[in-house]
Design a protein around this motif. Structure first.
Motif, short mmCIF file in Angstrom:
data_model
loop_
_atom_site.label_atom_id
_atom_site.label_comp_id
_atom_site.label_asym_id
_atom_site.label_seq_id
_atom_site.Cartn_x
_atom_site.Cartn_y
_atom_site.Cartn_z
N VAL A 1 -9.85 11.11 4.11
CA VAL A 1 -9.06 9.69 3.53
C VAL A 1 -8.43 10.66 2.30
O VAL A 1 -9.42 10.53 1.45
CB VAL A 1 -10.22 8.83 3.10
CG1 VAL A 1 -9.46 7.61 3.26
CG2 VAL A 1 -10.24 8.80 5.55
N THR A 2 -7.30 9.27 2.36
CA THR A 2 -6.78 9.91 0.00
C THR A 2 -5.93 8.41 0.41
O THR A 2 -4.74 7.95 1.41
CB THR A 2 -5.66 10.50 0.21
OG1 THR A 2 -6.23 11.89 0.86
CG2 THR A 2 -5.22 10.09 -0.69
N TYR A 3 -6.22 7.60 -0.44
CA TYR A 3 -6.04 6.57 -0.20
C TYR A 3 -5.36 6.00 -1.65
O TYR A 3 -5.74 6.28 -2.82
CB TYR A 3 -7.51 5.73 -0.58
CG TYR A 3 -6.82 3.71 -1.41
CD1 TYR A 3 -5.53 2.56 -0.14
CD2 TYR A 3 -7.63 3.32 -2.43
CE1 TYR A 3 -5.24 1.46 -0.20
CE2 TYR A 3 -7.10 1.55 -2.47
CZ TYR A 3 -6.65 1.04 -1.27
OH TYR A 3 -5.92 -0.09 -1.63
N LEU B 1 0.60 16.56 -0.65
CA LEU B 1 -0.11 17.04 -0.10
C LEU B 1 0.21 15.96 1.34
O LEU B 1 1.24 16.53 2.25
CB LEU B 1 -1.51 17.76 0.24
CG LEU B 1 -1.54 19.44 -0.26
CD1 LEU B 1 -3.54 19.67 -0.54
CD2 LEU B 1 -0.61 20.04 0.40
N ALA B 2 0.24 14.65 0.84
CA ALA B 2 0.31 13.40 1.85
C ALA B 2 1.76 13.81 2.09
O ALA B 2 2.14 13.70 3.05
CB ALA B 2 0.05 12.22 1.35
N TRP B 3 2.49 13.98 1.37
CA TRP B 3 3.90 13.60 1.47
C TRP B 3 5.07 15.77 1.65
O TRP B 3 4.84 14.98 2.97
CB TRP B 3 5.04 13.47 0.33
CG TRP B 3 4.46 12.15 -0.90
CD1 TRP B 3 4.00 11.28 -0.04
CD2 TRP B 3 5.09 12.09 -1.97
NE1 TRP B 3 3.75 9.97 -1.06
CE2 TRP B 3 4.44 11.08 -2.34
CE3 TRP B 3 5.53 12.31 -2.49
CZ2 TRP B 3 5.15 9.52 -3.41
CZ3 TRP B 3 6.25 11.82 -4.18
CH2 TRP B 3 5.59 10.69 -3.98
N VAL B 4 4.19 16.31 2.19
CA VAL B 4 4.12 17.07 2.75
C VAL B 4 3.99 16.89 4.14
O VAL B 4 4.86 17.61 5.21
CB VAL B 4 3.36 18.73 2.19
CG1 VAL B 4 3.85 19.63 3.80
CG2 VAL B 4 4.07 19.06 1.05
N ALA B 5 3.07 16.50 4.66
CA ALA B 5 2.80 16.15 5.69
C ALA B 5 3.25 14.84 6.19
O ALA B 5 3.42 14.68 7.62
CB ALA B 5 0.90 15.30 6.16
#
Length: 276
Positions: free
Chosen positions: A123-125, A204-208
């Protein structure tokens, strides 16, 4: 509060609890006041604030109840693991502390669960935008905003010269800066250029999610920087590994890309241009 209905019934109840603990910690950090006397610049590490410490304590307390007996690996605890753990919870109480201190919004709170030697849940918030990224091994990864949830899918571009690459590094020493200079020159020459957010979890969230970045490299990244994002990228169809292409979770370093072709090109660039 998050529930199975919002996150998806394919996910375990533990992931829902994890999301709520991480989001609550993030909200605590968002409303906290950071004063100059509560900021320490730790050599080789960076800024640590009272908000980092409070978030760390809250996360530890909450996660020990969900994942009883699992070791908790945290940036603020100062652990440096050279080996591998088969069971653990990895947390970063604030990824992007300088952003939070200066009033920016490019910071997150993040946690990942290691089970059976693999990244199992994450989880990333991002509190300033109320955006949640979450995923579970074999069940995919998603973003959740006020507009609902969306399954993450990495980009399809396979040519490095056509994509932007997120870059992270610990620039505290002259030797490190010299080593990074070769990598940065290589990225300028072989890609559309390096992109520095100073928040690896968000990169990394943006890459995904296929937003702005198609890849990310960081020779010094620790597990608390990368664990959650690695799971997101891999579940979204990309490839996220250690610095030398290994699958170690706790060994420093990160090479992540939207697809295997980009990942191979990045590994070649690292081999050619980065001299530690």
């Amino acid at each position: 509060m998050y529930n199975m209905e919002r996150l998806g019934t394919e996910f375990s109840p533990e992931l829902v609890e994890l999301a709520n603990v991480v989001a609550t910690a993030g909200e605590m950090v968002r409303v906290s006041k950071i004063v100059p006397s509560g900021i320490t610049d730790v050599p080789g590490k960076g800024l640590v604030t009272t908000a980092d410490i409070s978030s760390d304590e809250y996360l530890r307390t909450g996660l020990q109840k969900i994942y009883a007996g699992a070791p908790i690996v945290s940036e603020e605890s100062g652990q440096a693991l050279d080996g591998q753990l088969t069971e653990a919870v990895i947390i970063d109480p604030i990824d992007g502390t300088r952003w939070r201190k200066d009033g920016g919004d490019l910071w997150t709170v993040t946690a990942a669960v290691v089970k059976g030697g693999e990244l199992f849940q994450a989880v990333t918030y991002r509190p300033e935008t109320d955006e949640l990224w979450y995923g579970q091994l074999g069940e995919g990864a998603y973003s959740l905003t006020r507009n609902g949830r969306k399954k993450l899918k990495t980009g399809s571009e396979t040519k490095l010269e056509k994509v932007k690459v997120g870059v992270g590094a610990n620039m505290s020493s002259l030797a490190t800066r010299k080593a990074m200079s070769g990598l940065l020159v290589g990225l300028v020459e072989r890609s559309r250029g390096p992109y520095v957010l100073a928040s690896t979890a968000l990169e990394l969230a943006w890459v995904a999610q296929n937003i702005v970045l198609a890849a990310d490299v960081h020779p010094h990244a620790k597990s608390w920087d990368t664990a959650a994002g690695k799971l997101f990228v891999n579940e979204a169809g990309g490839v996220a590994t250690g610095w030398n292409g290994n699958k170690d979770i706790f060994t420093p370093g990160l090479v992540a890309a939207a697809n295997i072709e980009l990942h191979r090109q990045l590994l070649d660039l690292v081999y050619d241009c980065y001299q530690a």
